[in-house]
Design an enzyme around this catalytic site. Structure first.
Site, PDB file in Angstrom:
ATOM      1  N   ASP A  10      21.497   0.682   0.543  1.00 47.82           N
ATOM      2  CA  ASP A  10      20.150   0.670   0.015  1.00 47.82           C
ATOM      3  C   ASP A  10      19.623  -0.731   0.260  1.00 47.82           C
ATOM      4  O   ASP A  10      20.343  -1.723   0.067  1.00 47.82           O
ATOM      5  CB  ASP A  10      20.123   1.022  -1.474  1.00 47.82           C
ATOM      6  CG  ASP A  10      18.741   1.528  -1.871  1.00 47.82           C
ATOM      7  OD1 ASP A  10      18.301   2.529  -1.307  1.00 47.82           O
ATOM      8  OD2 ASP A  10      18.093   0.883  -2.719  1.00 47.82           O
TER       9      ASP A  10
ATOM     10  N   TYR B  24       9.093  -3.354   7.141  1.00 48.86           N
ATOM     11  CA  TYR B  24       8.274  -4.554   6.967  1.00 48.86           C
ATOM     12  C   TYR B  24       8.545  -5.622   8.040  1.00 48.86           C
ATOM     13  O   TYR B  24       8.085  -6.752   7.911  1.00 48.86           O
ATOM     14  CB  TYR B  24       8.533  -5.150   5.568  1.00 48.86           C
ATOM     15  CG  TYR B  24       8.181  -4.196   4.441  1.00 48.86           C
ATOM     16  CD1 TYR B  24       6.895  -4.153   3.905  1.00 48.86           C
ATOM     17  CD2 TYR B  24       9.123  -3.321   3.918  1.00 48.86           C
ATOM     18  CE1 TYR B  24       6.563  -3.271   2.879  1.00 48.86           C
ATOM     19  CE2 TYR B  24       8.807  -2.426   2.895  1.00 48.86           C
ATOM     20  CZ  TYR B  24       7.525  -2.409   2.383  1.00 48.86           C
ATOM     21  OH  TYR B  24       7.194  -1.532   1.373  1.00 48.86           O
TER      22      TYR B  24
HETATM   23  P1  IMP Z   1      15.968   2.773   1.529  1.00 48.12           P
HETATM   24  O1  IMP Z   1      17.126   1.819   1.549  1.00 48.12           O
HETATM   25  O2  IMP Z   1      16.176   3.930   2.425  1.00 48.12           O
HETATM   26  O3  IMP Z   1      15.544   3.127   0.144  1.00 48.12           O
HETATM   27  O4  IMP Z   1      14.711   2.058   2.189  1.00 48.12           O
HETATM   28  C1  IMP Z   1      14.667   0.738   2.463  1.00 48.12           C
HETATM   29  C2  IMP Z   1      13.242   0.343   2.827  1.00 48.12           C
HETATM   30  O5  IMP Z   1      13.186  -1.083   2.760  1.00 48.12           O
HETATM   31  C3  IMP Z   1      12.877   0.704   4.255  1.00 48.12           C
HETATM   32  O6  IMP Z   1      12.261   1.959   4.351  1.00 48.12           O
HETATM   33  C4  IMP Z   1      11.926  -0.435   4.624  1.00 48.12           C
HETATM   34  O7  IMP Z   1      10.655  -0.168   4.116  1.00 48.12           O
HETATM   35  C5  IMP Z   1      12.525  -1.612   3.868  1.00 48.12           C
HETATM   36  N1  IMP Z   1      13.516  -2.313   4.698  1.00 48.12           N
HETATM   37  C6  IMP Z   1      14.854  -2.371   4.504  1.00 48.12           C
HETATM   38  N2  IMP Z   1      15.439  -3.070   5.480  1.00 48.12           N
HETATM   39  C7  IMP Z   1      14.462  -3.438   6.319  1.00 48.12           C
HETATM   40  C8  IMP Z   1      14.462  -4.167   7.530  1.00 48.12           C
HETATM   41  O8  IMP Z   1      15.502  -4.578   8.064  1.00 48.12           O
HETATM   42  N3  IMP Z   1      13.266  -4.368   8.083  1.00 48.12           N
HETATM   43  C9  IMP Z   1      12.108  -3.922   7.543  1.00 48.12           C
HETATM   44  N4  IMP Z   1      12.046  -3.206   6.437  1.00 48.12           N
HETATM   45  C10 IMP Z   1      13.236  -2.966   5.814  1.00 48.12           C
END
Ligand code: IMP
Length: 199
Positions: A72, A157
């Site tokens: 996450d 992002y």
């Molecule tokens: P989750 O871990 O699937 O809940 O989502 C993580 C969210 O954080 C992603 O959908 C992005 O919006 C953001 N995120 C996490 N890591 C990155 C990265 O390496 N680059 C840009 N956005 C990130």
């Protein structure tokens, strides 16, 4: 040997593939995209660890005999009280696109903060070994939020995040830079060290 990651996020999968090819080439990375019947669990935890564990456990239920992990991750912006944090994927709404989330972030920063654009990415990985042992590792990358999106690489992002010591966004710096310096790269290095101690 296979290792399964509990994510359907294409951006994450391609970064993990690159990292495992470099750090642990004998591990073939598979993801929930290779399991058409998989349905992702609700991410209703209160922290990165909670949500990574929810996803890793659901992956382990599908592949009980193999190494599995889930991560996450999110962006914490100081002037926004560390939001969007665990809500990063859905900051502008439940089905928001990356560009909608980024636009909301820039707007909130404009409203809330004149000068402080400090931010950091965090990744927490929860892994389960083939015998079911739980391993938790973390990675971070500090930086700041750019005034406008720039660059074509990556996801999320990346177009608005300038890593500390750089003048370009992650989306301009590209996958090679992220494979060396990102929160995901740091966490994956730590995970691979833990794996190497066990197999
Ligand atoms: P989750 O871990 O699937 O809940 O989502 C993580 C969210 O954080 C992603 O959908 C992005 O919006 C953001 N995120 C996490 N890591 C990155 C990265 O390496 N680059 C840009 N956005 C990130």
């Amino acid at each position: 040997m296979e290792i399964w990651v509990g994510t359907g996020n294409k951006g994450k999968v391609s970064e993990f593939k690159l990292l495992f090819e470099k750090l642990k080439p004998e591990f073939v990375l598979k993801s929930t995209m290779d399991l058409p019947t998989y349905s992702a669990p609700p991410e209703n935890g209160q922290s990165f660890v909670d949500n990574a564990r929810i996803k890793a456990k659901s992956m382990k239920a599908m592949k009980p005999q193999t190494w599995v992990f889930a991560e996450d991750s999110g962006l914490e912006v100081e002037a926004l009280g560390n939001l969007p944090g665990i809500h990063s994927a859905r900051y502008a709404g439940p089905k928001a696109s990356d560009s909608e989330n980024t636009a909301k972030l820039l707007k909130m920063l404009q409203i809330r903060s004149a000068g402080n654009r400090k931010a950091q990415f965090t990744t927490v990985i929860v892994a389960y070994s083939s015998t079911g042992e739980e391993i938790i590792v973390k990675g971070e990358m500090k930086g700041s939020i750019a005034p406008l999106p720039k660059g074509q690489h990556g996801f999320g992002y990346d177009p608005v995040f300038i890593p500390e010591g750089q003048t370009q966004t992650l989306a301009e710096l590209g996958p090679g830079f992220k494979a060396q310096h990102s929160h995901r790269a740091m966490a994956t290095h730590a995970l691979v060290s833990e794996i190497k101690e066990r197999i």
